[in-house]
Design an enzyme around this catalytic site. Structure first.
Site: not given
Ligand code: F6P
Length: 524
Positions: A200, A206, A260-261, A346, A377, A489
């Protein structure tokens, strides 16, 4: 208009609930089914293909009445209307929260419809082989590069709907762990692989780092001009995606009113769409839409997300249950819990209320679990005989997808038996051996669904989305921001500089400094 800002613990109903709890907390409730032959009927909700039995809970009619009254007193109805009507209820980020608009087939925003059509068109071309790779071969593999909400939803749904998948293989690169990236790339052919970079913000460390590694890998065999045939972006940051080298027509837009979630319903679901086809993706959306209508319109006492949320508040805030488990009796749902962990924790892992004050009561529950029967189990010992109270949602299906009723009957017999054993314990028996004694009285919700279809999965996910919203409203917190992920971060940026400069003294904390020194020694 802003959300109601009521401290729940100061309401009259909360006080009544505290009093009621004192009467309830020591009660062994196994006898209630004997005393009240209608209990299983009174505490159930039937809706479309769903049957929710919540009769094996430590509640009475009075508990439910009080919890429902609490929902009234904190103005839940008004909050629901505010969310659905697009008010900027995510106040700390000044945004509306409209993932429900992505599946509102009665009143779809033109931009949502347009993006859906773009997704339909694109996924069809990839699937039928008319959109080819740079050497003219059809695409065989789709890789979603993204993390958090840009990963967990798409992965959970593609796994859950594996039965409905086409010939395309779907992969997910999320972790910044280079070993994982290398392992994923091992099996891929650049000529036939499509990469969807989902972010987003298009700034997530990452995702951008992994996408760069993948791009480099791709360019070993192809030229810059070939990128447009193999790299797609999904983002609200179009400029960022363009800077990365993605052409404008290869960018699927996202809106800032989609968190995002909660974004799997948006263009973030492109990998889902490629994997199961647009029609199935649309069914998923329709299932969620059906649940949205139920949530918005149904009386609270017949409203699945509301009832589940209230039960969870009852255990979290009165019984002090810190966690709740979710156990799906379907291997297809093996990614459901990681998905829910982000969605729920979150959202509701907050300790400042909507007035900006420090909270002195419990908020977000810890969600954990895995699939049944495997879980039986592993950790079920603790559910049955441990010292902690862990309310558990059991999710199961009446029909198997491959028609193997032999296995399915065993699977579901275990589902039903476990909820019964957790509730009844060895209550009715005389058990001399203390190690073989089961206290019972362990609460469960049984969510029995006719069949694992895209539509039913959509409804199921929406149940949990709305449940967490209701809880956030009751706890007087903002569920739709996530400031808590930012500090780590920022710190990591400084730590990376210290690593890259081979200089541990650049970090503040002595423990971290020593760790870095040790790490740098090892990597030399
Ligand atoms: O660090 C958390 C977060 O901001 C989440 O809320 C989000 O889903 C994820 O990182 C990824 O964010 P993006 O879609 O901006 O890469």
């Amino acid at each position: 208009m802003s959300l109601p800002k009521v401290n729940p613990t100061k309401t009259d109903t909360w006080k009544a609930l505290e009093k009621h709890f004192r009467e309830m907390e020591m009660l062994q409730m196994q006898d209630v089914f004997l005393k009240d032959s209608d209990r299983a009927d009174d505490f159930k909700i039937e809706w479309q293909d769903f049957y929710l039995d919540y009769s094996k809970n430590r509640i009475t009619d009075e508990t439910l009445l009080l919890l429902l009254k609490l929902a009234e007193e904190i103005n839940l109805k008004e909050a629901i209307v505010q969310q659905f009507s697009g008010e900027r209820i995510n106040e700390t980020e000044d945004r509306a929260v409209l993932h429900t608009a992505l599946r509102d087939f009665n009143n779809m925003k033109p931009e949502v419809w347009e993006t859906l059509q773009k997704m339909r068109h694109f996924s069809e071309e990839i699937t039928n082989g008319s959109n080819k790779g740079f050497t003219g071969k059809a695409i065989t593999d789709v890789v979603n590069i993204g993390i958090g909400g840009s990963h967990l939803g798409p992965e959970m749904v593609t796994e859950a709907l594996q039965f409905y998948r086409n010939h395309l293989r779907t992969h997910f690169i999320a972790n910044i762990d280079g070993d994982d990236v290398a392992e994923k790339l091992k099996s891929l052919n650049p000529e036939t692989t499509l990469f969807i970079i989902v972010s987003k913000s298009f700034t997530t460390q990452e995702t951008i780092a992994n996408a760069s590694v993948v791009k480099k890998w791709f360019l070993k065999n192809a030229s810059e001009a070939d990128i447009e045939k193999h790299f797609i972006a999904v983002s609200a940051n179009v400029e960022g995606a363009k800077e990365f080298g993605i052409s404008e027509e290869n960018i699927f837009p996202m809106k800032d009113w989609v968190g995002g979630r909660f974004s799997l319903w948006s263009s973030v679901g492109l990998s889902i769409c490629c994997s199961i086809g647009f029609n199935n993706f649309e069914e998923l959306l329709k299932g969620a839409f059906e649940m949205d209508k139920h949530f918005k319109n149904e009386d609270f006492n017949q409203n699945i997300p509301v009832v589940l949320a209230l039960l969870s508040v009852w255990y979290n805030n009165f019984f002090n249950a810190e966690s709740e488990a979710v156990v799906a009796y379907s291997q297809y749902l093996h990614k459901l819990v990681p998905y829910l962990q982000q969605a729920v924790m979150e959202s509701n892992g907050k300790s400042v209320d909507r007035n900006g004050n420090k909270i002195d009561y419990q908020t977000g529950t810890i969600v954990w679990g895995n699939v049944g029967s495997n879980s039986q189990h592993a950790y079920f010992q603790l559910l049955h005989q441990g010292t902690k109270l862990i309310p558990t949602d059991f999710i199961g299906f009446s029909e198997p997808l491959h028609g193997n009723s032999y296995n399915h009957n065993i699977l579901m017999a275990n589902f039903f038996a476990q909820t019964e054993a957790l509730w009844e314990g060895t209550h009715a028996e005389k058990v001399e051996n203390p190690f073989k004694f089961f206290e019972g009285n362990k609460p469960t919700n049984s969510i029995l669904i006719k069949k694992l279809t895209p539509r039913n999965l959509g409804s199921l996910i929406a149940i949990y989305e709305h449940k967490l919203f209701v809880q956030g409203i009751i706890w007087n917190i903002f569920s739709y921001d996530q400031w808590g992920v930012e500090l780590g971060k920022t710190v990591a940026k400084g730590t990376l500089t210290a690593i890259e400069k081979n200089n541990p003294s650049l970090v503040k904390n002595p423990s971290t400094r020593k760790l870095l020194a040790q790490f740098l020694k090892k990597s030399q």
